[in-house]
Design a protein around this motif. Structure first.
Motif, PDB file in Angstrom:
ATOM      1  N   ASP B  39      28.829  12.026  37.602  1.00 41.57           N
ATOM      2  CA  ASP B  39      29.957  11.472  36.856  1.00 41.57           C
ATOM      3  C   ASP B  39      30.984  12.602  36.739  1.00 41.57           C
ATOM      4  N   VAL B  40      32.074  12.495  37.506  1.00 42.77           N
ATOM      5  CA  VAL B  40      33.040  13.600  37.605  1.00 42.77           C
ATOM      6  C   VAL B  40      33.642  13.937  36.240  1.00 42.77           C
ATOM      7  N   GLU B  41      33.918  12.898  35.445  1.00 45.97           N
ATOM      8  CA  GLU B  41      34.519  13.139  34.135  1.00 45.97           C
ATOM      9  C   GLU B  41      33.565  13.932  33.232  1.00 45.97           C
ATOM     10  N   GLN B  42      32.311  13.533  33.285  1.00 42.22           N
ATOM     11  CA  GLN B  42      31.285  14.267  32.521  1.00 42.22           C
ATOM     12  C   GLN B  42      31.191  15.698  33.040  1.00 42.22           C
ATOM     13  N   GLY B  43      31.314  15.852  34.375  1.00 40.62           N
ATOM     14  CA  GLY B  43      31.271  17.181  34.976  1.00 40.62           C
ATOM     15  C   GLY B  43      32.400  18.068  34.467  1.00 40.62           C
ATOM     16  N   ALA B  44      33.589  17.455  34.279  1.00 40.40           N
ATOM     17  CA  ALA B  44      34.727  18.217  33.755  1.00 40.40           C
ATOM     18  C   ALA B  44      34.421  18.706  32.343  1.00 40.40           C
ATOM     19  N   ARG B  66      43.462  28.449  35.625  1.00 36.87           N
ATOM     20  CA  ARG B  66      42.075  28.631  35.171  1.00 36.87           C
ATOM     21  C   ARG B  66      41.112  27.761  35.985  1.00 36.87           C
ATOM     22  N   LEU B  67      41.654  26.862  36.802  1.00 36.12           N
ATOM     23  CA  LEU B  67      40.794  26.041  37.665  1.00 36.12           C
ATOM     24  C   LEU B  67      40.689  26.634  39.064  1.00 36.12           C
ATOM     25  N   GLU B  68      41.377  27.761  39.290  1.00 33.63           N
ATOM     26  CA  GLU B  68      41.271  28.457  40.582  1.00 33.63           C
ATOM     27  C   GLU B  68      40.184  29.520  40.429  1.00 33.63           C
ATOM     28  N   LEU B  69      38.980  29.181  40.899  1.00 32.45           N
ATOM     29  CA  LEU B  69      37.805  29.994  40.580  1.00 32.45           C
ATOM     30  C   LEU B  69      37.579  31.085  41.623  1.00 32.45           C
ATOM     31  N   THR B  70      38.561  31.975  41.716  1.00 30.54           N
ATOM     32  CA  THR B  70      38.518  33.052  42.708  1.00 30.54           C
ATOM     33  C   THR B  70      37.472  34.101  42.382  1.00 30.54           C
ATOM     34  N   GLY B  71      37.078  34.196  41.098  1.00 33.53           N
ATOM     35  CA  GLY B  71      36.194  35.273  40.687  1.00 33.53           C
ATOM     36  C   GLY B  71      36.943  36.595  40.664  1.00 33.53           C
ATOM     37  N   GLY B  72      36.188  37.703  40.644  1.00 33.35           N
ATOM     38  CA  GLY B  72      36.814  39.018  40.693  1.00 33.35           C
ATOM     39  C   GLY B  72      36.803  39.759  39.374  1.00 33.35           C
ATOM     40  N   ARG B  73      36.599  39.038  38.270  1.00 37.56           N
ATOM     41  CA  ARG B  73      36.587  39.709  36.980  1.00 37.56           C
ATOM     42  C   ARG B  73      35.389  40.642  36.864  1.00 37.56           C
ATOM     43  N   ALA B  74      35.592  41.846  36.327  1.00 32.05           N
ATOM     44  CA  ALA B  74      34.535  42.848  36.234  1.00 32.05           C
ATOM     45  C   ALA B  74      33.797  42.748  34.910  1.00 32.05           C
ATOM     46  N   PHE B  75      32.469  42.891  34.966  1.00 31.44           N
ATOM     47  CA  PHE B  75      31.637  42.896  33.767  1.00 31.44           C
ATOM     48  C   PHE B  75      30.781  44.160  33.734  1.00 31.44           C
ATOM     49  N   PRO B  76      31.284  45.195  33.042  1.00 24.54           N
ATOM     50  CA  PRO B  76      30.514  46.428  32.961  1.00 24.54           C
ATOM     51  C   PRO B  76      29.249  46.229  32.115  1.00 24.54           C
ATOM     52  N   LEU B 138      28.553  18.294  37.136  1.00 25.56           N
ATOM     53  CA  LEU B 138      29.361  19.512  37.247  1.00 25.56           C
ATOM     54  C   LEU B 138      29.632  19.833  38.718  1.00 25.56           C
ATOM     55  N   HIS B 139      28.604  19.679  39.541  1.00 29.14           N
ATOM     56  CA  HIS B 139      28.754  19.924  40.983  1.00 29.14           C
ATOM     57  C   HIS B 139      29.844  19.025  41.572  1.00 29.14           C
ATOM     58  N   ALA B 140      29.791  17.737  41.201  1.00 31.27           N
ATOM     59  CA  ALA B 140      30.785  16.776  41.721  1.00 31.27           C
ATOM     60  C   ALA B 140      32.188  17.159  41.250  1.00 31.27           C
ATOM     61  N   TYR B 141      32.299  17.571  39.980  1.00 32.19           N
ATOM     62  CA  TYR B 141      33.614  17.940  39.452  1.00 32.19           C
ATOM     63  C   TYR B 141      34.155  19.184  40.154  1.00 32.19           C
ATOM     64  N   MET B 142      33.297  20.179  40.352  1.00 33.15           N
ATOM     65  CA  MET B 142      33.766  21.440  40.939  1.00 33.15           C
ATOM     66  C   MET B 142      34.258  21.256  42.377  1.00 33.15           C
ATOM     67  N   GLN B 143      33.727  20.233  43.050  1.00 31.49           N
ATOM     68  CA  GLN B 143      34.198  19.939  44.414  1.00 31.49           C
ATOM     69  C   GLN B 143      35.663  19.496  44.414  1.00 31.49           C
ATOM     70  N   THR B 144      36.159  19.019  43.251  1.00 33.70           N
ATOM     71  CA  THR B 144      37.543  18.524  43.179  1.00 33.70           C
ATOM     72  C   THR B 144      38.539  19.647  42.889  1.00 33.70           C
ATOM     73  N   LEU B 145      38.065  20.864  42.612  1.00 32.60           N
ATOM     74  CA  LEU B 145      38.963  21.958  42.239  1.00 32.60           C
ATOM     75  C   LEU B 145      39.551  22.622  43.484  1.00 32.60           C
ATOM     76  N   PRO B 146      40.634  23.397  43.329  1.00 34.42           N
ATOM     77  CA  PRO B 146      41.265  24.010  44.503  1.00 34.42           C
ATOM     78  C   PRO B 146      40.327  24.981  45.232  1.00 34.42           C
ATOM     79  N   ALA B 147      40.316  24.904  46.559  1.00 32.28           N
ATOM     80  CA  ALA B 147      39.523  25.841  47.367  1.00 32.28           C
ATOM     81  C   ALA B 147      40.314  27.134  47.512  1.00 32.28           C
ATOM     82  N   MET B 148      39.705  28.252  47.151  1.00 34.22           N
ATOM     83  CA  MET B 148      40.389  29.552  47.199  1.00 34.22           C
ATOM     84  C   MET B 148      39.686  30.439  48.229  1.00 34.22           C
ATOM     85  N   ASP B 149      40.484  31.187  49.017  1.00 29.91           N
ATOM     86  CA  ASP B 149      39.838  31.953  50.089  1.00 29.91           C
ATOM     87  C   ASP B 149      39.607  33.424  49.727  1.00 29.91           C
ATOM     88  N   THR B 150      39.755  33.769  48.441  1.00 29.92           N
ATOM     89  CA  THR B 150      39.513  35.154  48.006  1.00 29.92           C
ATOM     90  C   THR B 150      38.045  35.522  48.227  1.00 29.92           C
TER      91      THR B 150
END
Lengths: 152, 296
Positions: B39-44, B66-76, B138-150
């Motif tokens: 359920d995509v809405e539930q996934g959101a 915030r929906l562009e899940l490029t990652g990159g944030r550092a967690f010391p 959640l998996h179904a919802y995340m498939q709808t987000l922008p694809a980022m090539d970072t």
């Protein structure tokens, strides 16, 4: 010889004290903290009404919002001198990143001016109108605290 | 002497064998997902409640970014610096090639699609309690987000913590499904518990950790040093937190504390998520926090 050492130690102690206890930026740091206190006091009146802790009063709300808007428009240039960050002096939680990202700081402060101006229009127009402006205000304050203030 | 050496060698081999077996990454069987409909809405809603964007969006990303899940944030951390990976649906840079089962294995077992252990910087210690339905949605919802090539940045973790296989031992010791709050009498408390202990992962920062980096559940929410620099993550049990229910709710929706200072640091990200959640869920979290056992 002993006297020389004593003098050297005394000199060093004074120098260290000068660095850590009193910096040339203490006045600027006190000024920007005072500015934050004034923000907090006026937002507290608006927020207290929004939460129902204080009875809504259109005049009082408008006055607080007008103060807030005026505060956001004041020049703060002299409050934030180079070298007055938490990594360089005591008594502040301002991160050095603030001085390295100046265009972003200006953009965020522009958001604060806009949120306060919106609140100045909204505050006197009834409780729901006031409540509607609180989230943008919180977001604007938080944006800067998130990026440029060290956690407690 | 020769005999002793032989015995030692045998014991060593057995030990290595046992190590290899007990540290093998676990997975869920594909049949467990039979009949579960995404359920995509539930996934959101799960995406927001799980705080995925707080770590996987670029630092300081706002609104749609915030929906562009490029990652990159550092967690010391005490073990090295972890970098959040790209989890956008990009087929090679992100996780676009993942099945729903792959996401289930990542979130419930900390196991990657190619069968390696994830570091618990990824809070599967919390997500292991999420329902299969929520993860599939959640998996179904995340498939709808922008694809980022970072490209994802490799973690900067030194020896011996960079031996992934040893994380199997860590999981054996510390990855225990189930609730910290045993008594959740009302549906509201149960919902709050699910939101905090299965999705929101509040305890990952607000609870102190032991020397091996595992959350000390006997000091649940008692506050901890801030891993990302100086300062403390506060104790939010009744020992220290005296905010009223309405105070907490107001904080969650506007970011204003009772003294009208605001959230800062990583908690600002959390408030951005909370502000998007339905009020019923926020009240459930408030009820949960107020029901926490006092801890020091």
């Amino acid at each position: 010889m002993l006297k020389k050492i004593t003098l050297a130690v005394a000199g060093l102690t004074m120098a260290t004290t000068a660095v850590f206890a009193e910096s040339p930026h203490d006045g600027a740091i006190a000024a920007r903290k005072a500015h934050m206190v004034l923000y907090g006091h006026n937002i507290g009146i608006l927020g207290g009404m929004a939460q129902g802790k204080i009875d809504y009063n259109a005049d009082a709300a408008s006055a607080a919002a007008a103060n807030l808007a005026a505060l956001t428009k004041m020049s703060q240039g002299s409050y934030w001198p180079q070298g007055s960050d938490a990594g360089s002096v005591k008594g502040t939680r301002a991160l050095g990143a603030l001085w390295q990202n100046f265009p972003d700081v200006i953009a965020k402060s522009g958001d604060m001016v806009a949120a306060a101006a919106a609140m100045e229009t909204a505050a006197g127009g009834g409780l729901d109108s006031l409540r509607g402006g609180m989230r943008a205000l919180g977001g604007a304050c938080s944006a800067c605290h998130k990026a440029y203030r060290q956690p407690e | 002497m020769k005999r002793l050496l032989a015995i030692l060698a045998l014991l060593g081999a057995v030990g290595a064998g046992v190590f290899w077996v007990v540290t093998a990454p676990e997975t869920t069987d594909a049949t467990a997902l039979a009949g579960i409909v995404a359920d995509v809405e539930q996934g959101a809603a799960v995406f927001v409640a799980g705080g995925c964007a707080s770590c996987h969006a670029a630092a300081n990303a706002k609104d749609a970014a915030r929906l562009e899940l490029t990652g990159g944030r550092a967690f010391p951390s005490d073990f090295g610096t972890f970098y959040a990976p790209n989890i956008s649906p990009h087929p090679s840079a992100g996780i676009g090639g993942w099945s729903a089962l792959d996401l289930v294995n990542a979130m419930r077992h900390g196991t990657s699609p190619d069968g390696a252990h994830y570091f618990p910087a990824f809070p599967y210690t919390t997500y292991q309690n999420a329902t299969l339905g929520d993860i599939v949605s959640l998996h179904a919802y995340m498939q709808t987000l922008p694809a980022m090539d970072t490209a994802s940045k490799p973690h900067d973790v030194g020896f011996p913590f960079n031996i992934r296989r040893s994380l199997g031992g860590w999981k054996l010791l510390f990855l225990r499904p189930g609730w910290v709050m045993q008594d959740a009498a009302t549906p509201q408390l149960q919902r709050g518990r699910y939101l905090v202990e299965a999705l929101g992962h509040c305890g990952e920062c607000h609870t102190p950790r032991n020397l091996l980096g595992a959350v000390q559940t006997d000091r649940w929410m008692a506050g901890a040093p801030n891993p990302s620099g100086s300062g403390e993550i506060p104790n939010i049990t009744p020992t220290k937190l005296d905010w009223s229910g309405p105070d907490l709710l107001y904080y969650f929706t506007t970011g204003f504390r009772p003294d009208f200072d605001t959230a800062g640091g990583h908690m600002s990200d959390v408030v951005e998520n909370l502000a998007q959640m339905p009020e019923g869920d926020l009240n459930a979290i408030v009820a949960y926090i107020q029901a926490l056992a006092a801890a020091n």
